[in-house]
Design an enzyme around this catalytic site. Structure first.
Site, PDB file in Angstrom:
ATOM      1  CD1 TRP A 167       0.124  -0.912   3.317  1.00 28.17           C
ATOM      2  CD2 TRP A 167      -0.124   1.306   3.271  1.00 28.17           C
ATOM      3  NE1 TRP A 167       0.631  -0.423   4.496  1.00 28.17           N
ATOM      4  CE2 TRP A 167       0.484   0.943   4.497  1.00 28.17           C
ATOM      5  CE3 TRP A 167      -0.377   2.651   3.030  1.00 28.17           C
ATOM      6  CZ2 TRP A 167       0.844   1.869   5.463  1.00 28.17           C
ATOM      7  CZ3 TRP A 167      -0.018   3.578   4.002  1.00 28.17           C
ATOM      8  CH2 TRP A 167       0.583   3.177   5.199  1.00 28.17           C
ATOM      9  CE  LYS A 199      -3.366   7.574  14.392  1.00 29.55           C
ATOM     10  NZ  LYS A 199      -2.607   6.811  13.394  1.00 29.55           N
ATOM     11  CG  HIS A 260       5.467   6.601  15.900  1.00 32.85           C
ATOM     12  ND1 HIS A 260       4.207   6.351  15.415  1.00 32.85           N
ATOM     13  CD2 HIS A 260       5.315   7.497  16.906  1.00 32.85           C
ATOM     14  CE1 HIS A 260       3.332   7.076  16.089  1.00 32.85           C
ATOM     15  NE2 HIS A 260       3.978   7.789  16.982  1.00 32.85           N
ATOM     16  CE1 TYR A 261      13.586   1.418  15.332  1.00 33.97           C
ATOM     17  CE2 TYR A 261      13.834   1.117  17.686  1.00 33.97           C
ATOM     18  CZ  TYR A 261      14.069   0.703  16.390  1.00 33.97           C
ATOM     19  OH  TYR A 261      14.773  -0.451  16.161  1.00 33.97           O
ATOM     20  N   PRO A 263       8.229   1.928  14.485  1.00 32.28           N
ATOM     21  CG  PRO A 263       8.989   1.706  12.279  1.00 32.28           C
ATOM     22  CD  PRO A 263       9.421   1.509  13.716  1.00 32.28           C
ATOM     23  CB  SER A 264       2.560   1.040  12.779  1.00 30.50           C
ATOM     24  OG  SER A 264       2.377   2.205  12.040  1.00 30.50           O
ATOM     25  CE1 TYR A 266      10.503  -1.629  12.147  1.00 30.56           C
ATOM     26  CE2 TYR A 266       8.645  -3.077  11.699  1.00 30.56           C
ATOM     27  CZ  TYR A 266       9.517  -2.484  12.589  1.00 30.56           C
ATOM     28  OH  TYR A 266       9.397  -2.736  13.934  1.00 30.56           O
ATOM     29  CG  LEU A 268      12.048   7.416   7.502  1.00 29.20           C
ATOM     30  CD1 LEU A 268      12.474   6.811   8.833  1.00 29.20           C
ATOM     31  CD2 LEU A 268      13.087   8.402   7.004  1.00 29.20           C
ATOM     32  CG  HIS A 269       5.892   6.419   8.329  1.00 28.63           C
ATOM     33  ND1 HIS A 269       6.459   5.152   8.425  1.00 28.63           N
ATOM     34  CD2 HIS A 269       5.095   6.545   9.414  1.00 28.63           C
ATOM     35  CE1 HIS A 269       6.008   4.552   9.505  1.00 28.63           C
ATOM     36  NE2 HIS A 269       5.165   5.373  10.134  1.00 28.63           N
TER      37      HIS A 269
END
Lengths: 329, 329
Positions: A167, A199, A260-261, A263-264, A266, A268-269
């Protein structure tokens, strides 16, 4: 597409109603007008088995039980106060005094039910999957040294189905969500796509939430970042802020920009959220300010390769099991 | 003591009812039994002037208006669901269908008023000070370079009334709150006092919140920390965790341990909160994990002296005005 929805639902950490439900709501919003009875007592036959989770701060509860002998989940959330209703609300409420001292007094207020409704969702029949999803899972803080990353986390990431990132690739290749793009820089080294996070309902800037997905394909997370990525990170910081100012009139000093680490996913965002909104997931235990990341890489090119990092993991997270098997939690 | 209360109230960032009100509640909890009428419609005469702040996530609202021609503030907060009431709640509620699709349906639920009470506080007469306190103030992210710290922030701190830290010295010298001490290490270089934060009612470990106040008198904040303080920080981390495990049975991997920058008072203190509780003030824009601070000082003794730091400031914060006067926001 189902995979996208499931993956993104996982990002919702505080058990909010899922995207799936929200989307369906849009599709069939008017069913109530098609002959359904106005008022029902359908929950009078509901038998509670257990409270799956209870978010007291938000006044939201997830309850497992049975409805006509079928497993069901009832989700209830009290609604925010409505400014338009205040006059009627005050006229028709009764108050019971708790205490009075000097200029302060506290009461228990009973409001007319139609001015104090509760948003309720019923999932029936509910499956085991629903129960697990809505059940509040305990989290533990995990310590990940450089060695832990190399021997536990990295092999875990590499074993994941690459299809789970399809996606993301669809977005980057403009095969999906083209109409949602807020800004794009196509450069393959320093470029990115900026889109609203799922969200965020985009109805008000108060809870603005966008995600910048980087074009380079080989950066899994914070752990992969070195000094060579500083131009990429600075580019995202500057152009992301400028794009948000232009589109939403929200200036840079009203933005919280972070990674985030863990992240949900893998690839990078980077998260852009309204500083005035207490976004779930912006806690110091999981979030890393982009401005700090850039400075850390400037003073030490391998900062994030060497560092011991701490983050919370839910006990039902597969990475948590992997750390547990390795005797590290 | 008044000063203590005011100072500590400032730490509550999301407009929660103040300590002062909570304390008073304890003192005169039973007034209602002393002949006050059971139910009142005292708010039927309340005329709303403006909504001071509206916390939709928590379903809490602060309203300014008049009550019998006096300025008044009404604070209302919906209450969490009560597990004990669920059976009666379901039996006596009516539901109005919003939408139905497959196994999902959503409703507006109307509950019996006595099972859906609203916690209400009335402040009357309210002063200008109350209105300012309850008014939601906008925050902006401020960038503080090393030079900004030296030329703006440090002079600002040094101009503050030293009396404002008297309550901290009282604790360290055991002149106050002796009965609240959870743990103490009296060493003048590496020692500290561990006490419950005033925001924690100590009724459940779910929202555990303690503060470690250091014995050394010359460390104002994160900015003053250098490699020489690593023994102090490690000592607090280890002994603080051990004390919390012993007293509250909460292990280290269930704790979030961090410093604030800017802090609410300039004597170094460290926050210990339950990882499972979404504590106000644990956001990445203000909190710094103690484990990160220690590592950063280990790799660069002057890390926090040189670094550009970012933090949110409310527009009514005097430090914000000082940055503004300096042309830095």
């Amino acid at each position: 597409m189902a995979d996208i929805v499931v993956k993104r639902e996982l990002e919702s950490e505080d058990g909010e109603l899922s995207l799936k439900v929200k989307k369906r709501k849009v599709i069939s919003d008017n069913v109530g007008e098609e002959g359904e009875p106005e008022c029902q007592k359908i929950l009078s036959g509901f038998k509670t088995s257990s409270v799956l989770s209870d978010y007291t701060r938000e006044k939201r509860i997830f309850i497992h039980g049975t409805l006509a002998d079928q497993d069901a989940v009832v989700i209830m959330e009290k609604t925010p106060f409505r400014e338009d209703d205040l006059a009627e609300f005050f006229s028709n409420s009764t108050l019971k005094l708790d205490m009075k001292n000097d200029i302060y007094s506290t009461y228990k207020l009973r409001a007319p039910p139609h001015l104090n409704e509760i948003k309720t969702t019923v999932v029936c029949p509910a499956t085991e999957k629903h129960l697990n999803k809505y059940k509040r899972q305990e989290s533990f803080l995990v310590e990940e040294t450089k060695t832990d990353y190399e021997s536990i986390t990295l092999p875990f990431i590499e074993k994941q189905n690459t299809f789970s990132l399809q996606w993301v690739y669809n977005i980057l290749q403009k095969k999906a969500e083209v109409e949602r793009i807020v800004y794009e820089d196509p450069d393959s080294d320093t470029g990115f796509m900026l889109l609203p996070d799922f969200k965020w309902d985009q109805k008000q800037v108060d809870d603005l939430y966008l995600i910048a997905i980087v074009h380079p394909m080989n950066i899994k997370s914070l752990r992969d970042l070195t000094a060579e990525h500083i131009p990429l990170l600075k580019n995202i910081w500057q152009k992301g802020q400028a794009a948000i100012l232009e589109r939403y009139s929200l200036p840079a000093n009203k933005l919280r920009v972070y990674l985030h680490y863990q992240p949900s996913y893998y690839h990078l965002h980077i998260h852009f959220t309204n500083l005035g909104y207490d976004t779930p997931g912006c806690g110091v235990d999981r979030a890393h300010l982009l401005s700090d990341v850039i400075q850390n890489l400037q003073s030490d090119p391998d900062y994030y390769k060497k560092r011991t990092l701490y983050f919370p993991l839910r006990v039902d997270d597969k990475l948590f099991s992997t750390f547990k098997e390795a005797g590290r939690v």
